[in-house]
Design a protein around this motif. Sequence first.
Motif, PDB file in Angstrom:
ATOM      1  N   ILE A   8       3.767  -0.980   3.806  1.00 41.89           N
ATOM      2  CA  ILE A   8       3.259   0.381   3.601  1.00 41.89           C
ATOM      3  C   ILE A   8       4.384   1.269   3.134  1.00 41.89           C
ATOM      4  N   THR A  40      -0.887  10.621  12.361  1.00 42.69           N
ATOM      5  CA  THR A  40      -1.314   9.264  12.013  1.00 42.69           C
ATOM      6  C   THR A  40      -0.892   8.296  13.111  1.00 42.69           C
ATOM      7  N   LEU A  86       0.491   5.053   1.081  1.00 42.02           N
ATOM      8  CA  LEU A  86      -0.402   5.894   1.881  1.00 42.02           C
ATOM      9  C   LEU A  86       0.210   7.261   2.090  1.00 42.02           C
ATOM     10  N   GLU A 121      -0.135  11.623   6.946  1.00 46.19           N
ATOM     11  CA  GLU A 121      -0.719  12.840   7.493  1.00 46.19           C
ATOM     12  C   GLU A 121      -0.237  13.038   8.927  1.00 46.19           C
ATOM     13  N   ASP A 146      -4.747   3.935  12.991  1.00 47.85           N
ATOM     14  CA  ASP A 146      -5.058   4.506  11.672  1.00 47.85           C
ATOM     15  C   ASP A 146      -4.384   3.691  10.572  1.00 47.85           C
ATOM     16  N   ALA A 147      -3.099   3.415  10.761  1.00 44.67           N
ATOM     17  CA  ALA A 147      -2.354   2.669   9.739  1.00 44.67           C
ATOM     18  C   ALA A 147      -2.949   1.279   9.536  1.00 44.67           C
ATOM     19  N   GLU A 160     -12.849  -3.429  11.621  1.00 49.71           N
ATOM     20  CA  GLU A 160     -13.320  -2.123  12.073  1.00 49.71           C
ATOM     21  C   GLU A 160     -13.936  -2.265  13.472  1.00 49.71           C
ATOM     22  N   HIS A 169       0.836  -1.206   0.000  1.00 41.25           N
ATOM     23  CA  HIS A 169       0.000   0.000   0.000  1.00 41.25           C
ATOM     24  C   HIS A 169       0.866   1.250   0.000  1.00 41.25           C
ATOM     25  N   ARG A 183      -6.002   0.245  10.068  1.00 38.26           N
ATOM     26  CA  ARG A 183      -7.321   0.291   9.428  1.00 38.26           C
ATOM     27  C   ARG A 183      -7.223   0.671   7.950  1.00 38.26           C
ATOM     28  N   LYS A 184      -6.290   1.563   7.618  1.00 36.90           N
ATOM     29  CA  LYS A 184      -6.167   1.994   6.225  1.00 36.90           C
ATOM     30  C   LYS A 184      -5.762   0.856   5.288  1.00 36.90           C
ATOM     31  N   VAL A 185      -5.015  -0.106   5.807  1.00 39.36           N
ATOM     32  CA  VAL A 185      -4.590  -1.219   4.956  1.00 39.36           C
ATOM     33  C   VAL A 185      -5.457  -2.458   5.171  1.00 39.36           C
ATOM     34  N   TRP A 195       5.111   5.093   2.658  1.00 37.45           N
ATOM     35  CA  TRP A 195       4.537   6.365   3.077  1.00 37.45           C
ATOM     36  C   TRP A 195       4.947   7.479   2.102  1.00 37.45           C
TER      37      TRP A 195
END
Length: 480
Positions: free
Chosen positions: A475, A410, A404, A407, A414-415, A424, A402, A417-419, A477
């Motif tokens: 990830i 973060t 990303l 921001e 957050d990390a 959830e 991924h 959940r984003k991937v 970034w």
Amino acid sequence: MAASMVGICCYVWRRGSCNLLGPATLCLTLRSKFHSSSSAHHGLLLSLHKRGVLKGSFPENAAQEQLPRLLQSGAQTVYCGFDPTADSLHVGNLLALIGLLHFRGAGHHVIAVLGGATAQIGDPSGKTSEREQLSADVVEANTHSIRESIQRIFTNHELHFHDGSRPLGTVTVLNNLSWYKNWGVVGFLSEAGRHFRMGTMLSRHSVQSRLKSAEGMSLTEFTYQVFQAYDFHHLNQIYGCKIQLGGTDQLGNLMSGHEYIHKVSGEEVYGLTIPLVTSTVGDKLGKTAGNAVWLNRDKTSPFELYQFFLRQPDASVEGYLKLFTFLPLAEVEKLMEQQREDPSKRLAHKRLAAEVTKLVHGKEGLETAKRCTNALYHSSVQALEEMSDEELQELFREAPFHELLLEPGTTVIDACRKVGAIPEGPRGYQMVSDGAVWINHTRTDNPEQVLIPKLHILANGLTLLRVGKKNFYIIKWLSL
């Protein structure tokens, strides 16, 4: 011509099936005829036998007088063939290439013949059913890929393994489609077919085993030995090729070439067979067997190739060092003594893995394999930081990758959940709190922890996220 790939007579790993010259006979022949001679060419054959690279010869008496005399007379051309039935060669084919490399290192010329024509026919040797038909476009793409792989391996050998003590022979890579594309069926059968006898062709082991099977054998497959024989003849006429290197299961095809050339031109040609590489349970290593370790990086990474040889059982290591490396036999013996003194260091395994990886993928590939090994098995953050995006994706081949946007503020949760690494809601939050999440080999149990550069985000801008034991996420970034 499932494996026509080198210029003299080098039918490798997949040809023939009977063994006219057994190991005991060959051992006696080589020792009695070569050991007393100081000739480098006698020494080459004896050395290859001692390493286990040579299995037998055809005609049977070739190993005694004619072949050593031929090699002593000057630089010869050796040929080996490879049908591009896949887009990469595999470890089962590597020994054939190594055989060619030994001859080239001794100053002989080698020809690798890619079977752009014969791959569309299909070699029945060692097969229980007919190969799936390949389109001309697929064969062409496979041929291009394998050509690059072979050239890379020969280049790596010249750069990293040749000591410069004697000039190397030349390397030529050919496609047999080039000499078949202008033939018509009637013309080819009229020219070549009349020299083959049905009784002899039917007697080949590869044919007999298929005729007795439930599926039987197609006319297309049956004619394969004709095409491979003609390959040998063509190379003999155009390039002066007189030696063919091939696997023991290719001996029947090798014999057909010898007989055809003898009838057409009366020239003496020779075949040398090499052993088939098998797994610890005796299965042939190859794509047909379903256990292939490929030589192209996009199919088997340098790390995976390195680990394949590193994980070989102790009983196989000494033999594989002799077969797959160019280490002097005295050095192999010394390495095995060190291994026996302290098996826990696995020095022989590591040297085997390093030598093969460097031959196939070069020094950069070996460094990649070592970085990946340190990152995965030694939890080295430094190794992770030194890895490229490509290396990380090779190491964690099944892991999602991924990109990303980083921001401000973060957090770990957050990390994750984003991937999509955690569910959830409260359950995902609890998983982090319970310590189920690891970032760059370090367990984290604070979901609200803001990501910290150099700790959670490595110097190369990457984060390796693991949930549980085996679920990895990579990830990359991107800065604002």
